[in-house]
Design an enzyme around this catalytic site. Sequence first.
Site, short mmCIF file in Angstrom:
data_model
loop_
_atom_site.label_atom_id
_atom_site.label_comp_id
_atom_site.label_asym_id
_atom_site.label_seq_id
_atom_site.Cartn_x
_atom_site.Cartn_y
_atom_site.Cartn_z
CD GLU A 35 -8.72 13.58 -2.76
OE1 GLU A 35 -9.08 12.41 -2.55
OE2 GLU A 35 -9.52 14.50 -3.01
CB CYS B 60 -5.66 5.94 -5.17
SG CYS B 60 -6.39 6.99 -6.43
P1 NAD Z 1 3.89 8.90 -0.78
O1 NAD Z 1 3.03 9.21 0.36
O2 NAD Z 1 5.10 8.07 -0.55
O3 NAD Z 1 4.45 10.26 -1.44
C1 NAD Z 1 3.59 11.25 -1.94
C2 NAD Z 1 4.32 12.58 -2.00
O4 NAD Z 1 4.60 13.01 -0.68
C3 NAD Z 1 5.66 12.55 -2.74
O5 NAD Z 1 5.77 13.71 -3.52
C4 NAD Z 1 6.67 12.56 -1.61
O6 NAD Z 1 7.92 13.09 -1.94
C5 NAD Z 1 5.96 13.44 -0.60
N1 NAD Z 1 6.41 13.28 0.81
C6 NAD Z 1 7.04 12.23 1.38
N2 NAD Z 1 7.24 12.47 2.69
C7 NAD Z 1 6.73 13.70 2.96
C8 NAD Z 1 6.61 14.50 4.13
N3 NAD Z 1 7.08 14.08 5.32
N4 NAD Z 1 5.99 15.69 4.05
C9 NAD Z 1 5.48 16.11 2.86
N5 NAD Z 1 5.57 15.41 1.71
C10 NAD Z 1 6.19 14.21 1.76
O7 NAD Z 1 2.95 8.26 -1.89
P2 NAD Z 1 3.36 7.66 -3.30
O8 NAD Z 1 4.06 6.36 -3.12
O9 NAD Z 1 4.01 8.70 -4.13
O10 NAD Z 1 1.89 7.40 -3.95
C11 NAD Z 1 1.16 6.24 -3.72
C12 NAD Z 1 0.08 6.49 -2.70
O11 NAD Z 1 -0.74 7.56 -3.12
C13 NAD Z 1 -0.86 5.30 -2.58
O12 NAD Z 1 -1.17 5.10 -1.23
C14 NAD Z 1 -2.09 5.74 -3.35
O13 NAD Z 1 -3.28 5.09 -2.98
C15 NAD Z 1 -2.12 7.20 -3.04
N6 NAD Z 1 -2.89 7.94 -4.04
C16 NAD Z 1 -4.10 8.46 -3.67
C17 NAD Z 1 -4.88 9.12 -4.61
C18 NAD Z 1 -6.23 9.71 -4.24
O14 NAD Z 1 -6.72 10.51 -5.00
N7 NAD Z 1 -6.82 9.34 -3.12
C19 NAD Z 1 -4.40 9.28 -5.91
C20 NAD Z 1 -3.18 8.74 -6.26
C21 NAD Z 1 -2.42 8.07 -5.30
#
Ligand code: NAD
Length: 504
Positions: A247, A281
């Site tokens: 997502e 998002c």
């Molecule tokens: P992010 O991708 O920076 O981090 C998300 C999670 O991934 C965190 O828990 C982080 O610690 C973890 N992470 C980071 N590097 C990783 C790796 N190499 N392997 C595994 N996990 C890792 O995102 P964010 O800044 O926390 O959230 C914002 C983003 O999320 C925006 O792009 C937003 O659109 C998206 N989002 C999407 C939805 C949806 O349902 N489509 C919902 C909410 C947020």
Amino acid sequence: MTAQLTPDTASGVAQTFDLTHPATGAHVGTFPVHTADDVAAAVGRAREAQSWWGGLSFAERKRRMIRWTAYLAKRSDEICELGNQETGKPKGDVLFELMASLEDIKWAATNAERVLKQRKVNPGAAMINFEARLEYLPLGVAGVIAPWNFPLYTPFCGMAYALAAGNAAVVKPSEFSSATGVYAVESFAAANPDAPAGLVGWGTGFGETGAALCRSGVDKLAFTGSVPTGRRVMAACAETLTPVLLELGGKDATIVAEDADLDAAAGAIVWGGYWHAGQACVGIERVYVVESDRAEFLRRVKERASNVTVGLDELSDYGPMTMPGQIDVVRRHVSDALDRGATALVGGLDSIKPPYIHPIVLVDVPEDSPAVREETFGPVVVINTVPDVDEGVRRANATDFGLASSVFSASRGPQIAARLRAGGTTINSVMTFVGIPSLPFGGAGDSGFGRFHGDDGLREFSRPKATTRKKFGMGKEMQEFPRTKQQYQIVRRVLRLKFARPRR
Ligand code: NAD
């Protein structure tokens, strides 16, 4: 451990990190940086506990999940306080998030049996002497990696659908929202003391902890977050052929047609663009308004956006940016758009006063600029004018993302919605499908694949199992050697009868 308001879960751990309020800097909690070994241990505990949970009936699982919703509902004030301290979002927004989470837990628990239970299916003419059954079985342990912007809703969604389908789960909340993430996980055990320890486990930390969960041997990895991290998650999971649900981000567009109710459109777009400081998002980032509506629509948007309140008051419309790095992204998008000739209808670069960003509306932004093409994830709405709805649809779809969209039209909403490439579209409002648990939620293109919510969300955490049983013999068996000429003649006759002259 029971859920607590200010978790200090890090005593005795080698490395820790602190969580602070994004505007006041107040300390919210201290959490461990879990290593790959810690994550593997949590997955091991979850796997052991899953044999108990998976052995319960749907009704027994439902009872415990409903108990969980009651536990959370009774603590809504405490949860709102915690969510507010951690992300800076108004407590009212946390309350809505909690409400949506509880709806999902209840829906998943109540509908799991209908969607997943064993059923008979038609075996078809060629296998008439067999009974055919289909059922959806638990996968085992689901890994759930969550972002910070909906710190309750995203981990709860992953847990709800995984648990309802009979799985255990291990959650890795964002490093910016670990207090609510850990609270969400621990609330299940607190509400259900009879459940084995670790049925729902957690690991906190940064990207490395998330990457360790991807490589830990979980049976599915449900990731919510940004596109670049989604790619890394998928690559890590590919090493062990772990299936993924992604997502990811969005660049959601709204079409305002000639026959739109302009006041309703302006109201909904201003809310959808600035809710949670645009850190959603499915937030509205682009608007395509037809030429004939332009002047009046811009007037109404300006009026509404100028009245949006920002700050920490209980009734502020939105609060600070949670993640400092995102402020630089917003500044880059706005500055680039203005340099290329866009107009700031509301606000501008002066609106960026860290940790706050006041509402910004940009008009006539070149379509190839970052403010139109990349996820801004801040309180910035781009409004571009199109000659007609067809051009609006073309531009709305001209993006790598495909998460959500909306359309305002009195007479042609469904027809326009059908042409928008997005996982969900709202007509004459914004984002409403997210709050309807029976509808699948997820994206297309760079917004990811797989679904939370609805029947699809339950099947996402299950493996279909096909079973056939011979009911009676039919003379010479087809599933035995040697085959006879007569058998081939029968097959040829059936084949011609069934397929040679197709009926409509
Ligand atoms: P992010 O991708 O920076 O981090 C998300 C999670 O991934 C965190 O828990 C982080 O610690 C973890 N992470 C980071 N590097 C990783 C790796 N190499 N392997 C595994 N996990 C890792 O995102 P964010 O800044 O926390 O959230 C914002 C983003 O999320 C925006 O792009 C937003 O659109 C998206 N989002 C999407 C939805 C949806 O349902 N489509 C919902 C909410 C947020």
